[in-house]
Write an enzyme that holds these catalytic residues in place. Structure first.
Site, mmCIF file in Angstrom:
data_model
loop_
_atom_site.group_PDB
_atom_site.id
_atom_site.type_symbol
_atom_site.label_atom_id
_atom_site.label_comp_id
_atom_site.label_asym_id
_atom_site.label_seq_id
_atom_site.Cartn_x
_atom_site.Cartn_y
_atom_site.Cartn_z
ATOM 1 N N PHE A 172 1.763 10.882 25.091
ATOM 2 C CA PHE A 172 0.976 9.934 25.872
ATOM 3 C C PHE A 172 1.003 10.189 27.369
ATOM 4 O O PHE A 172 0.177 9.644 28.102
ATOM 5 C CB PHE A 172 1.420 8.490 25.581
ATOM 6 C CG PHE A 172 2.885 8.218 25.814
ATOM 7 C CD1 PHE A 172 3.372 7.970 27.082
ATOM 8 C CD2 PHE A 172 3.770 8.187 24.744
ATOM 9 C CE1 PHE A 172 4.714 7.706 27.298
ATOM 10 C CE2 PHE A 172 5.109 7.921 24.940
ATOM 11 C CZ PHE A 172 5.585 7.684 26.231
ATOM 12 N N ASP A 173 1.927 11.009 27.847
ATOM 13 C CA ASP A 173 1.977 11.259 29.291
ATOM 14 C C ASP A 173 2.884 12.441 29.563
ATOM 15 O O ASP A 173 3.839 12.694 28.822
ATOM 16 C CB ASP A 173 2.498 10.019 30.015
ATOM 17 C CG ASP A 173 2.200 10.040 31.507
ATOM 18 O OD1 ASP A 173 1.445 10.921 31.945
ATOM 19 O OD2 ASP A 173 2.723 9.177 32.227
ATOM 20 N N ILE A 185 10.847 1.723 33.794
ATOM 21 C CA ILE A 185 11.394 0.972 32.674
ATOM 22 C C ILE A 185 12.914 1.109 32.643
ATOM 23 O O ILE A 185 13.485 2.054 33.169
ATOM 24 C CB ILE A 185 10.778 1.428 31.333
ATOM 25 C CG1 ILE A 185 10.970 2.932 31.123
ATOM 26 C CG2 ILE A 185 9.307 1.037 31.256
ATOM 27 C CD1 ILE A 185 10.496 3.425 29.770
ATOM 28 N N PHE A 212 11.320 10.697 25.201
ATOM 29 C CA PHE A 212 11.079 11.405 26.452
ATOM 30 C C PHE A 212 11.942 12.658 26.555
ATOM 31 O O PHE A 212 13.128 12.658 26.204
ATOM 32 C CB PHE A 212 11.423 10.517 27.656
ATOM 33 C CG PHE A 212 10.372 9.516 28.021
ATOM 34 C CD1 PHE A 212 9.247 9.886 28.754
ATOM 35 C CD2 PHE A 212 10.500 8.190 27.648
ATOM 36 C CE1 PHE A 212 8.280 8.962 29.094
ATOM 37 C CE2 PHE A 212 9.544 7.259 27.992
ATOM 38 C CZ PHE A 212 8.428 7.643 28.715
ATOM 39 N N TYR A 272 8.866 15.108 33.230
ATOM 40 C CA TYR A 272 9.011 14.435 31.939
ATOM 41 C C TYR A 272 7.795 14.668 31.054
ATOM 42 O O TYR A 272 6.707 14.991 31.509
ATOM 43 C CB TYR A 272 9.180 12.920 32.144
ATOM 44 C CG TYR A 272 7.917 12.264 32.637
ATOM 45 C CD1 TYR A 272 6.977 11.731 31.752
ATOM 46 C CD2 TYR A 272 7.624 12.222 33.998
ATOM 47 C CE1 TYR A 272 5.799 11.170 32.220
ATOM 48 C CE2 TYR A 272 6.448 11.653 34.468
ATOM 49 C CZ TYR A 272 5.535 11.123 33.568
ATOM 50 O OH TYR A 272 4.362 10.581 34.033
ATOM 51 N N TYR A 298 8.595 -0.933 26.909
ATOM 52 C CA TYR A 298 7.483 -1.825 27.205
ATOM 53 C C TYR A 298 7.445 -3.061 26.317
ATOM 54 O O TYR A 298 6.444 -3.768 26.262
ATOM 55 C CB TYR A 298 6.164 -1.052 27.123
ATOM 56 C CG TYR A 298 6.062 -0.011 28.197
ATOM 57 C CD1 TYR A 298 5.749 -0.367 29.502
ATOM 58 C CD2 TYR A 298 6.335 1.325 27.928
ATOM 59 C CE1 TYR A 298 5.681 0.584 30.507
ATOM 60 C CE2 TYR A 298 6.269 2.279 28.927
ATOM 61 C CZ TYR A 298 5.943 1.899 30.211
ATOM 62 O OH TYR A 298 5.890 2.852 31.200
#
Length: 203
Positions: free
Chosen positions: A132-133, A152, A195, A119, A178
């Site tokens: 962010f990731d 999540i 994502f 991802y 979140y």
């Protein structure tokens, strides 16, 4: 770059509950600590970051019961704003939106099965400067159990209908991500998450 952490050590006292962040730690498997994942629940009490908590009763529910709880997909209606770049995405009853970018040919995981996924996550749209990731940047997939509340809600819902080999762009509203609190100083409260996810394997 420290990827999205998982909060630990939520301290409860008789006089009230007080959250204490003891450090940025990340759970990558059941026993190994390593780089974090934005999709991972940031607290053992998911109520802090999600609109609904995962109760012990849900954790003990049957596999069939978990899988049947996911919203059914429905083609999103054409928005009034024709400039919507995501008008061709499928929207589910929960508000999650997705578009399959690569068809899969393998099996669909059942609730409770462990999967490997790749991802990349962004704020403010796909391929924005606010990445962010990314498991791809780390060079290894991320493992979790589908439908077990380890990630999540938007991830649980999306992977519950994906085939092995399938790749999707997924838009996750804050209530499936979140929530109003955000996470780790990286995800702001109320943020929509973007994502690019791929189901690599069922373990």
């Amino acid at each position: 770059f420290m990827s999205l952490p998982q909060y630990h050590n939520i301290k409860n006292s008789k006089t009230g509950n007080k959250m204490k962040i003891s450090g940025l730690k990340v759970l990558f498997a059941s026993t190994v600590l390593c780089s974090g994942v934005a999709a991972y629940s940031v607290s053992q009490n998911r109520r802090n970051f999600l609109t609904k908590s995962t109760s012990a009763a849900v954790a003990a529910a049957s596999v069939a019961g978990l899988s049947s709880s996911f919203p059914k997909p429905a083609i999103a209606e054409e928005p009034s704003d024709s400039s919507d770049p995501y008008a061709d995405y499928t929207q589910t009853e929960s508000g999650l939106r997705y578009k399959i970018t690569k068809e899969g040919t393998g099996a669909i995981p059942s609730a409770g099965q462990s999967v490997k996924a790749q991802y990349t996550g962004w704020l403010d749209g796909f391929d924005s400067i606010k990445k962010f990731d990314s498991s791809r940047d780390r060079g290894r997939p991320f493992s979790f159990k589908v439908g077990a509340g380890q990630v999540i809600r938007g991830w649980d819902e999306s992977f519950a209908s994906m085939k092995v080999g399938e790749r999707r762009n997924v838009i996750i509203p804050a209530r499936l991500g979140y929530g109003d609190r955000g996470a780790g100083g990286i995800i702001p409260g109320g943020a929509t998450l973007y994502f690019d996810v791929e189901l690599v394997a069922i373990q």
